[in-house]
Design an enzyme around this catalytic site. Structure first.
Site, mmCIF file in Angstrom:
data_model
loop_
_atom_site.group_PDB
_atom_site.id
_atom_site.type_symbol
_atom_site.label_atom_id
_atom_site.label_comp_id
_atom_site.label_asym_id
_atom_site.label_seq_id
_atom_site.Cartn_x
_atom_site.Cartn_y
_atom_site.Cartn_z
ATOM 1 N N ASP A 21 0.846 -1.204 0.000
ATOM 2 C CA ASP A 21 0.000 0.000 0.000
ATOM 3 C C ASP A 21 0.880 1.252 0.000
ATOM 4 O OD1 ASP A 21 -2.200 1.872 0.657
ATOM 5 O OD2 ASP A 21 -3.278 0.009 1.076
ATOM 6 N N SER A 72 -7.007 3.997 -1.833
ATOM 7 C CA SER A 72 -7.154 2.562 -1.549
ATOM 8 C C SER A 72 -8.464 1.992 -2.062
ATOM 9 C CB SER A 72 -7.098 2.318 -0.047
ATOM 10 O OG SER A 72 -5.802 2.518 0.431
ATOM 11 N N HIS A 133 -12.406 10.882 0.057
ATOM 12 C CA HIS A 133 -13.608 10.523 0.830
ATOM 13 C C HIS A 133 -14.764 11.476 0.519
ATOM 14 C CE1 HIS A 133 -11.610 7.663 3.632
ATOM 15 N NE2 HIS A 133 -10.561 8.404 3.385
ATOM 16 N N ARG A 163 -4.602 15.125 5.270
ATOM 17 C CA ARG A 163 -4.115 13.769 4.978
ATOM 18 C C ARG A 163 -4.256 13.475 3.480
ATOM 19 N NH1 ARG A 163 -3.259 9.189 8.271
ATOM 20 N NH2 ARG A 163 -3.952 7.207 7.414
ATOM 21 N N ASP A 164 -5.321 13.994 2.885
ATOM 22 C CA ASP A 164 -5.479 13.898 1.428
ATOM 23 C C ASP A 164 -5.131 15.233 0.771
ATOM 24 O OD1 ASP A 164 -6.412 11.286 1.750
ATOM 25 O OD2 ASP A 164 -8.469 11.977 2.054
ATOM 26 N N ARG A 278 -17.004 7.884 0.248
ATOM 27 C CA ARG A 278 -16.270 6.627 0.468
ATOM 28 C C ARG A 278 -16.698 5.974 1.783
ATOM 29 N NH1 ARG A 278 -9.695 5.714 0.179
ATOM 30 N NH2 ARG A 278 -9.557 4.593 2.141
ATOM 31 N N GLY A 279 -16.775 4.653 1.764
ATOM 32 C CA GLY A 279 -17.436 3.946 2.858
ATOM 33 C C GLY A 279 -16.594 3.574 4.058
ATOM 34 N N ARG A 281 -14.462 4.728 6.170
ATOM 35 C CA ARG A 281 -14.441 5.570 7.363
ATOM 36 C C ARG A 281 -15.806 6.201 7.652
ATOM 37 N NH1 ARG A 281 -9.293 6.161 9.223
ATOM 38 N NH2 ARG A 281 -7.539 5.912 7.781
ATOM 39 N N LYS A 353 -5.895 -2.113 7.058
ATOM 40 C CA LYS A 353 -6.102 -2.374 5.628
ATOM 41 C C LYS A 353 -6.899 -3.652 5.402
ATOM 42 C CE LYS A 353 -3.626 1.170 4.360
ATOM 43 N NZ LYS A 353 -4.078 2.293 3.533
ATOM 44 N N ASP A 419 1.927 3.279 3.073
ATOM 45 C CA ASP A 419 0.819 4.237 3.080
ATOM 46 C C ASP A 419 0.588 4.851 4.457
ATOM 47 O OD1 ASP A 419 -1.498 5.487 1.745
ATOM 48 O OD2 ASP A 419 -2.529 4.424 3.358
ATOM 49 N N HIS A 423 1.466 8.696 5.341
ATOM 50 C CA HIS A 423 0.477 9.719 5.725
ATOM 51 C C HIS A 423 0.901 10.546 6.939
ATOM 52 C CE1 HIS A 423 -2.866 9.078 3.028
ATOM 53 N NE2 HIS A 423 -2.964 7.792 3.306
ATOM 54 N N ASP A 460 -1.437 -0.114 -4.634
ATOM 55 C CA ASP A 460 -2.734 0.453 -5.020
ATOM 56 C C ASP A 460 -2.630 1.906 -5.446
ATOM 57 O OD1 ASP A 460 -2.030 1.073 -2.379
ATOM 58 O OD2 ASP A 460 -4.117 1.113 -1.697
ATOM 59 N N HIS A 461 -1.558 2.596 -5.042
ATOM 60 C CA HIS A 461 -1.311 4.011 -5.380
ATOM 61 C C HIS A 461 -0.019 4.387 -4.704
ATOM 62 C CE1 HIS A 461 -2.309 4.832 -1.267
ATOM 63 N NE2 HIS A 461 -3.378 4.079 -1.416
ATOM 64 N N HIS A 491 -1.437 10.992 -0.891
ATOM 65 C CA HIS A 491 -1.034 10.055 -1.945
ATOM 66 C C HIS A 491 -0.393 10.827 -3.105
ATOM 67 C CE1 HIS A 491 -4.429 7.112 -0.591
ATOM 68 N NE2 HIS A 491 -3.478 7.260 0.311
HETATM 69 O O1 LIG Z 1 -8.428 7.236 4.617
HETATM 70 C C1 LIG Z 1 -7.230 7.493 4.533
HETATM 71 O O2 LIG Z 1 -6.398 7.091 5.360
HETATM 72 C C2 LIG Z 1 -6.763 8.419 3.430
HETATM 73 O O3 LIG Z 1 -7.741 9.379 3.168
HETATM 74 C C3 LIG Z 1 -6.565 7.668 2.162
HETATM 75 O O4 LIG Z 1 -5.753 6.549 2.336
HETATM 76 P P1 LIG Z 1 -6.111 5.146 1.680
HETATM 77 O O5 LIG Z 1 -6.890 5.421 0.436
HETATM 78 O O6 LIG Z 1 -4.761 4.539 1.386
HETATM 79 O O7 LIG Z 1 -6.863 4.372 2.688
HETATM 80 MN MN LIG Z 2 -3.908 2.536 -0.129
HETATM 81 MN MN LIG Z 3 -3.548 6.158 2.130
#
Ligand SMILES: O=C(O)[C@H](O)COP(=O)(O)O
Ligand SMILES: [Mn+2]
Ligand SMILES: [Mn+2]
Length: 546
Positions: A21, A72, A133, A163-164, A278-279, A281, A353, A419, A423, A460-461, A491
């Site tokens: 990741d 992700s 998200h 974070r993003d 996005r689901g 969180r 993850k 990842d 972050h 994944d990125h 990312h």
């Molecule tokens: O939710 C997170 O931690 C970040 O916004 C994105 O990270 P992820 O896509 O790798 O989970």
């Molecule tokens: Mn990821």
């Molecule tokens: Mn991430």
């Protein structure tokens, strides 16, 4: 059942997909924790085994534009489904642009619900334009529409990002948004930010890793408990003063109050929209709002509200029942078709993850397909820069045991390190994160050899590949006035590797680099390695059989 692949009978042992990741291919060695890491196993893989680059961002993974980084959800969806679907970010943007969202029953119920009660509509969500998200433009459009449809009061519960988006950018969003809210608050309409806090401190936990975080969010948004400020701009400034050096995602909670009274507690008869699309969180806080017999924490008070998610976050659990925009209808995933072909599958990661290799991999479904085994290694609840090795060793132990059991034909795992530590913006810890993954691979690969299998090693990125912000114009790492670099937590837009670790075919197998090669080509490649043809709907295989 998938058909036999005429060109190749399949490897004798299992096929293993390893997702590192947040491991992108860096453009610069400056700021790349991947370049800085000592990683003999990965170096050997890139030197000796077939490897290509895959697109992992933008339209290649269903994002609205190629300026959007990967993440992700979209990455694991593409890997697992072998297809690219227009994702939440694009679906919501379109639904708003076309106005379809306002015609939907869910939006109408939200507005009607608020009007039938005290006239209060709450929006809770991630407050940035990260587009991972959520997107703040979606929130803006809903506030404008709520006013047009006669809602009297809007209260926003703003989860600060960092974070993003850049790590201390909260005021870039809060200041203009509070100005917008002031401007639109005319003619009896009153819209204000009412509470909030850092996204890694309240509300946005995932995969049951840290319920106290969600409880803190509930107390902040619903009960109005927390340090009080006059407005969100003052809150961000005040919290920064009290917590020097703390980046936005880690700031504590805040509540906006007038004369000591919180302005936006959530009460019976209110409407609530959780505006993240996005689901992962969004699920826990949604459960706290919609579950009658909820036992994860004491809610103290459970307001009867009309609740909607921006999307439906879990198709199997139908969570939540009310949602503003239909999620992508992800069908014919590789897990489903390998299961229908009678193959036993194993998926493993640590908590942070775990849902990525199960729920996201299987098209945002929380139920297993027949023949799947899922193994979760509990994550520590600590700042990951303090434990950059995370659970790489334990995931490797579990994978080795699964390989040695001889039970599984297809295995997959996710190493979270690049990842999760990426972050944090901590360069030194991120190099150690990559070194931990390298060490894990040095143990896992011999077990794959022993089982007569092959591995596809990918990501994944990107994330750890760029630990410094890039200058918008020069695209070089940006420097502060004192010459230091600006830490980057988000990312990246970089491609990711795909390595074929194969010691069984005698050199018959290679990977084809195409212009469009991306994450959605992995499922068909796995099928071919198993001696099976891809499902019709999957993107092409990258396997080249000599
Ligand atoms: O939710 C997170 O931690 C970040 O916004 C994105 O990270 P992820 O896509 O790798 O989970
Ligand atoms: Mn990821
Ligand atoms: Mn991430």
């Amino acid at each position: 059942m998938l058909q036999k692949f005429p060109a190749f009978a399949g490897v004798p042992g299992p096929v293993v997909v390893i997702v590192m990741d947040g491991y992108g291919i860096p453009k610069h060695d400056v700021g790349s924790a991947i370049d800085a890491a000592r990683k003999p196993t990965l170096d050997r893989l890139f030197a000796k085994y077939p490897n290509i680059r895959l697109r992992a961002h933008g339209t290649a993974v269903g994002m609205p534009s190629d300026d959007d980084m990967g993440n992700s959800e979209v990455g694991h969806n593409a890997i697992g489904a072998g297809q690219v679907y227009a994702q939440g970010a694009a679906l919501v943007a379109n639904a708003i642009a076309e106005g379809a969202i306002w015609q939907g029953e869910a939006w109408q119920q939200i507005v009607a619900g608020a009007k039938a009660g005290r006239g209060v509509l709450h929006f809770i969500g991630l407050f940035s334009d990260g587009n991972v998200h959520s997107h703040i433009d979606h929130l803006k459009a809903m506030v404008v529409q709520a006013k047009a449809e006669g809602v009297k009061t809007v209260r926003i519960h703003a989860l600060l990002d960092g974070r993003d988006v850049p790590e201390t950018s909260a005021l870039d969003y809060v200041v203009p948004f509070e100005a917008f809210l002031r401007d639109i608050s005319t003619g009896g309409f009153d819209a204000r930010i009412a509470s909030g806090g850092g996204r890694q401190t309240i509300t946005m936990d995932r995969y049951d890793a840290n319920w106290p975080m969600v409880e803190r969010g509930w107390r902040t948004h619903v009960l109005g408990e927390g340090p009080q400020f006059a407005n969100a701009t003052e809150a961000v400034n005040g919290l920064r003063e009290r917590n020097p050096g703390t980046i936005d995602q880690d700031l504590p909670e805040f509540v906006i109050a007038e004369n000591g009274n919180p302005i936006g507690t959530i009460e019976d008869g209110d409407s609530v929209v959780f505006y993240n699309f996005r689901g992962d969180r969004a699920i826990e806080i949604t459960r706290a709002f919609v579950e009658e017999n909820f036992t994860e924490f004491d809610r103290v008070r459970t307001p009867r509200v009309t609740y909607a998610g921006m999307l439906q976050y879990d198709g199997d659990l139908q969570l939540p029942k009310r949602f503003l925009v239909a999620p992508p209808a992800i069908k014919d995933t590789s897990s489903e078709w390998f299961s229908k072909s009678g193959l036993a599958q194993y998926a493993c990661s640590e908590t942070q993850k775990f849902g990525h290799v199960t729920y996201f991999w299987n098209g945002n479904r929380s139920n297993k397909f027949e023949g799947e085994t899922w193994q979760e290694v509990p994550s520590d609840v600590v700042p990951f820069e303090q434990r950059p090795w995370m659970k790489a060793a334990e995931i490797t132990d579990a994978m080795i045991a699964a390989l040695q059991s001889g039970q599984y034909k297809v295995l997959r795992c996710n190493y979270a390190n690049g990842d999760m530590v990426g972050h944090t913006g901590n360069f030194r810890a991120a190099t150690m994160a990559i070194e931990a993954v390298d060490l894990a691979l040095s143990r896992l690969l011999p077990a794959i050899d022993a089982a007569g299998g092959v591995a596809l090693i990918t990501a994944d990125h990107g994330n750890a590949d760029e630990m410094f912000e890039l200058d918008k114009k020069t695209k070089q790492p940006a420097q502060n006035k004192d010459g230091s670099f600006k830490a980057k937590t988000a990312h990246t837009l970089n491609p990711v590797p795909l390595v074929l670790y194969d010691n069984v075919s005698g050199g018959r197998l290679d990977l084809t680099q195409t212009d469009t090669a991306g994450l959605s080509n992995i499922a068909a490649t796995v099928a071919n390695l198993l001696g099976l043809q891809k499902h019709d709907t999957w993107d092409e295989s990258l396997l080249n059989v000599k």
